[in-house]
Design an enzyme around this catalytic site. Structure first.
Site, PDB file in Angstrom:
ATOM      1  CB  CYS A 120      44.609  48.302  47.375  1.00  0.00           C
ATOM      2  SG  CYS A 120      45.634  46.860  47.230  1.00  0.00           S
ATOM      3  NE  ARG A 124      39.123  49.908  45.779  1.00  0.00           N
ATOM      4  CZ  ARG A 124      38.740  49.660  44.523  1.00  0.00           C
ATOM      5  NH1 ARG A 124      37.458  49.677  44.222  1.00  0.00           N
ATOM      6  NH2 ARG A 124      39.616  49.370  43.592  1.00  0.00           N
ATOM      7  CD1 TRP A 158      42.938  41.872  46.959  1.00  0.00           C
ATOM      8  CD2 TRP A 158      41.889  41.443  48.865  1.00  0.00           C
ATOM      9  NE1 TRP A 158      42.405  40.617  46.856  1.00  0.00           N
ATOM     10  CE2 TRP A 158      41.761  40.311  48.007  1.00  0.00           C
ATOM     11  CE3 TRP A 158      41.308  41.402  50.117  1.00  0.00           C
ATOM     12  CZ2 TRP A 158      41.067  39.175  48.382  1.00  0.00           C
ATOM     13  CZ3 TRP A 158      40.610  40.256  50.481  1.00  0.00           C
ATOM     14  CH2 TRP A 158      40.503  39.162  49.621  1.00  0.00           C
ATOM     15  CG  ASN A 203      43.793  49.088  43.356  1.00  0.00           C
ATOM     16  OD1 ASN A 203      44.043  47.931  43.691  1.00  0.00           O
ATOM     17  ND2 ASN A 203      42.672  49.424  42.734  1.00  0.00           N
ATOM     18  N   GLY A 204      46.673  47.731  42.073  1.00  0.00           N
ATOM     19  CA  GLY A 204      46.841  47.039  40.789  1.00  0.00           C
ATOM     20  C   GLY A 204      47.939  45.998  40.918  1.00  0.00           C
ATOM     21  CD  GLU A 259      29.286  27.787  41.375  1.00  0.00           C
ATOM     22  OE1 GLU A 259      29.444  26.813  42.121  1.00  0.00           O
ATOM     23  OE2 GLU A 259      29.191  28.943  41.824  1.00  0.00           O
ATOM     24  CE  LYS A 287      27.439  31.407  43.409  1.00  0.00           C
ATOM     25  NZ  LYS A 287      28.085  30.262  43.799  1.00  0.00           N
ATOM     26  CD  GLU A 301      25.688  30.120  47.266  1.00  0.00           C
ATOM     27  OE1 GLU A 301      26.127  30.083  48.420  1.00  0.00           O
ATOM     28  OE2 GLU A 301      26.430  30.088  46.281  1.00  0.00           O
ATOM     29  CG  HIS A 350      19.598   5.877  34.603  1.00  0.00           C
ATOM     30  ND1 HIS A 350      19.385   4.613  34.075  1.00  0.00           N
ATOM     31  CD2 HIS A 350      20.393   6.517  33.711  1.00  0.00           C
ATOM     32  CE1 HIS A 350      20.060   4.487  32.933  1.00  0.00           C
ATOM     33  NE2 HIS A 350      20.685   5.628  32.689  1.00  0.00           N
ATOM     34  CE  LYS A 396      32.926  35.350  49.733  1.00  0.00           C
ATOM     35  NZ  LYS A 396      32.306  34.849  48.477  1.00  0.00           N
TER      36      LYS A 396
END
Ligand code: AGP
Length: 607
Positions: free
Chosen positions: A2, A27, A74, A100-101, A480, A484, A487, A503, A602
């Site tokens: 946050c 944030r 957040w 925040n936390g 993955e 990355k 993209e 093969h 996103k």
């Protein structure tokens, strides 16, 4: 994650608070609020939605205000709503807090405060803080706050404003960032530098266990026990835009480097002694026994996390697991019934295909557990249970810290199911939990060696094709890694089961073709090395990945990336980091738009 801001000085406080929150919206922005001190006392104004909603709400109010705090949220505990928005106050209205936390022991504190007669209004963990200040206050605000920080466990950057002390803000920091801005006869406190850069470049960067007492004529620094501290003034050299990225060139790099914290936050409150504790998954052991198979559904990076989940659940829980791409699952008339546990993974919690898969699974009677990073997202709201990944706001289109926390979620969920079904010996669970606790520091170790990857990236930035190979969990991570690179650098990259190359795909391996070979799975080490020799025999340029202490791999590859030693089941969480860094540095070398790659979004909220 946050955004917090506070001001005390001679200027109008409200415009400064709002401006600071604007700079911190990156944030989190699901709700916002301010609290200021007027002649009548503390006035709080907060609302669900973006900061612009709050701005409209306070328009024309609050002039001649010299002290206040603000917050942009957040959500972690408690969905986005007016009542869950910060600032939060105590029963008396004499204290407000922005935080925040994550307060790890908030449930027990909430219970204790309620027994003491406090009325807690919100679903948040934060709201226990002002009530604790009220409980401990006996005339000295900083003393009361010191007693509060003794009581709470978890991560907190907190600022307290009190009606009893109109010329004082008290700020404390533990495991969440907090900086103090040093103006001329005015002082600022904020989660991050962007919020105060317009007013001053002179700052104190608080460290864990430190308190700052901001008064109209001075800032006093102490530790949590009240011992006075002195600090160097840190002069900020960044511009505002760079500051939002915390000094990193791109949000993606910032988010890669936030991964140790994201891991720590995601594990917080979920590892007790030598087992996992999942308060948010409301399934008893008897209910878990009812489920005979698991289906995992997701898209993109989240799907790759699901592949790791499959291996772990099958290995530890001994029930069949299917992993499906959401856009396929929803149209294949899936074999789902009330004995199916459906796990949907989604960073945004809004991906249309994954949401549709969730609804299809529910329609067919499955129990749905969501793994998501956004509190109150549609997928979170429609699932039966939610495992939140506490990665914080992820801005870069290429998912990094969310993925690594999704993997952590797979490990924790697999352990939770194994404990319920008693399919793992206690010693093994203990070994896994111990290894989990080491991951944040090990991730940091890898990040400290980022320069090695940066050097390697230079050798591949001209490539047109690249192959990522591995066996078992390494294959899932290879997927993955390939995504990355594709993209954000637009290089055609493919992941291949190492044993499958011969093969057909081996025909594409020519001189200098970059091949990244993951070799973290002991049981197939020799097999993977043979596959590396196959591509080396065709003059490929091979980067191998193994653990520190492995002397053999260097003999068969061109470059080696080393990982701290961990359990092979947890290796994906570490192995992906060098691959994220590699794709990042290659993308930068190719002059691509790292944070906003072409054609992508996103969150894909359309089919
Ligand atoms: C991640 O790097 C990609 N941008 C993309 O594959 C993403 O993982 C996918 O769209 C799923 O998004 P979600 O996790 O928000 O559902």
């Amino acid at each position: 994650m946050c955004g917090i801001v506070g001001y005390i000085g001679k200027q109008e406080a409200v415009p400064i608070l709002i401006d600071g929150l604007k700079k911190l919206e990156y944030r989190g922005y699901d709700s916002a609020g301010i609290a200021v001190l007027t002649e009548q006392g503390i006035e709080v104004c907060k609302s669900l939605g973006r900061l612009s909603v709050l701005e409209k709400k306070i328009e024309g109010q609050f002039s001649n205000i010299r002290i206040g705090v603000g917050h942009t949220r957040w959500a972690t505990h408690g969905r986005p709503s007016d009542v869950n928005a910060h600032p939060h106050g105590d029963c008396s209205g004499n204290f407000v807090v922005v935080h925040n936390g994550i307060i790890e022991n908030y449930l027990e504190l909430k219970e204790w405060l309620t027994e003491q007669g406090h009325h807690i209004l919100s679903e948040t963990d934060t709201e226990v803080l002002p009530h604790l200040v009220e409980h401990f206050y006996q005339g000295n605000l900083e003393e009361a706050v010191r007693q509060v920080v003794e009581k709470v466990r978890g991560a907190f950057a907190m600022v307290v404003l009190s009606h009893h002390h109109p010329d004082k803000l008290v700020a404390v920091r533990k495991d969440s960032p907090l900086i103090i801005g040093l103006g001329e006869g005015e002082f600022f406190v904020a989660s991050d530098i962007p919020a105060i850069l317009k007013y001053t470049r002179k700052t104190y960067i608080l460290d864990d266990g430190e308190m700052a007492i901001l008064e109209t004529d001075a800032v006093t620094l102490t530790d949590f026990q009240g011992k006075p501290l002195t600090k160097e003034v840190y002069e900020v050299k960044w511009d505002v835009e760079a500051a939002e990225k915390g000094g990193y060139e791109h949000f993606m790099l910032k988010e890669i480097f936030e991964q140790p914290r994201a891991l720590r936050d995601t594990l917080m409150g979920r590892l007790e002694q030598d087992q996992v504790v999942l308060q948010e998954v409301d399934l008893t052991a008897e209910e878990v026994a009812h489920y005979q198979r698991v289906v995992i559904v997701a898209c993109g990076t989240a799907y790759h996390a699901g592949l790791v989940g499959k291996t772990l659940i099958e290995r530890w829980v001994r029930i069949p697991v299917e992993v499906d791409i959401a856009s396929e699952f929803r149209y294949r008339s899936p074999l789902i019934d009330p004995h199916t546990l459906l796990i949907v993974i989604s960073q945004s919690g809004e991906t249309a295909d994954t949401l549709a898969a969730l609804r299809e699974g529910k329609r067919r009677g499955a129990r749905v557990v969501a793994v998501t990073n956004v509190v109150g997202s549609t997928i979170a709201r429609e699932a039966h249970d939610v495992f939140y990944t506490w990665a914080g706001l992820e801005i870069a289109v290429a998912s990094t810290k969310a993925y690594i926390t999704q993997l952590t979620g797979m490990v924790v969920l697999a352990l939770f199911l194994a404990e319920a079904k008693q399919t793992l010996p206690t010693a093994k669970i203990k070994e896994i939990v111990t290894a989990l606790r080491q991951l944040p520091a090990q991730a940091q170790e890898i990040l400290d060696q980022a320069g090695i990857v940066k050097k390697l990236a230079g050798k591949f930035s001209g490539a047109e094709d690249a192959f990522f190979i591995g066996r078992g969990l390494d294959w899932a991570v290879a997927m993955e890694g390939a995504l990355k690179l594709k993209e954000i650098s637009y290089i055609h990259a493919e992941a291949y089961a190492a044993g499958e190359l011969k093969h057909g795909t081996l025909a594409l391996i020519t001189e200098q073709t970059p091949v990244i070979a993951l070799v973290t799975q002991h049981e197939v080490y020799e097999k993977t090395v043979s596959n590396i020799k196959e591509v080396k025999a065709r003059d490929a340029q091979v980067i191998g990945m193994t653990y520190y202490g492995d002397k053999e791999l260097a003999k068969v590859v061109d470059h080696v990336l080393y990982l701290p030693v961990t359990l092979s089941e947890l290796a994906p969480i570490l192995a992906v980091i060098p691959l994220q860094l590699l794709s990042y540095y290659v993308s930068v070398a190719r002059g691509c738009d790292v944070d906003k790659p072409r054609n992508l979004a996103k969150s894909v909220t359309v089919e």
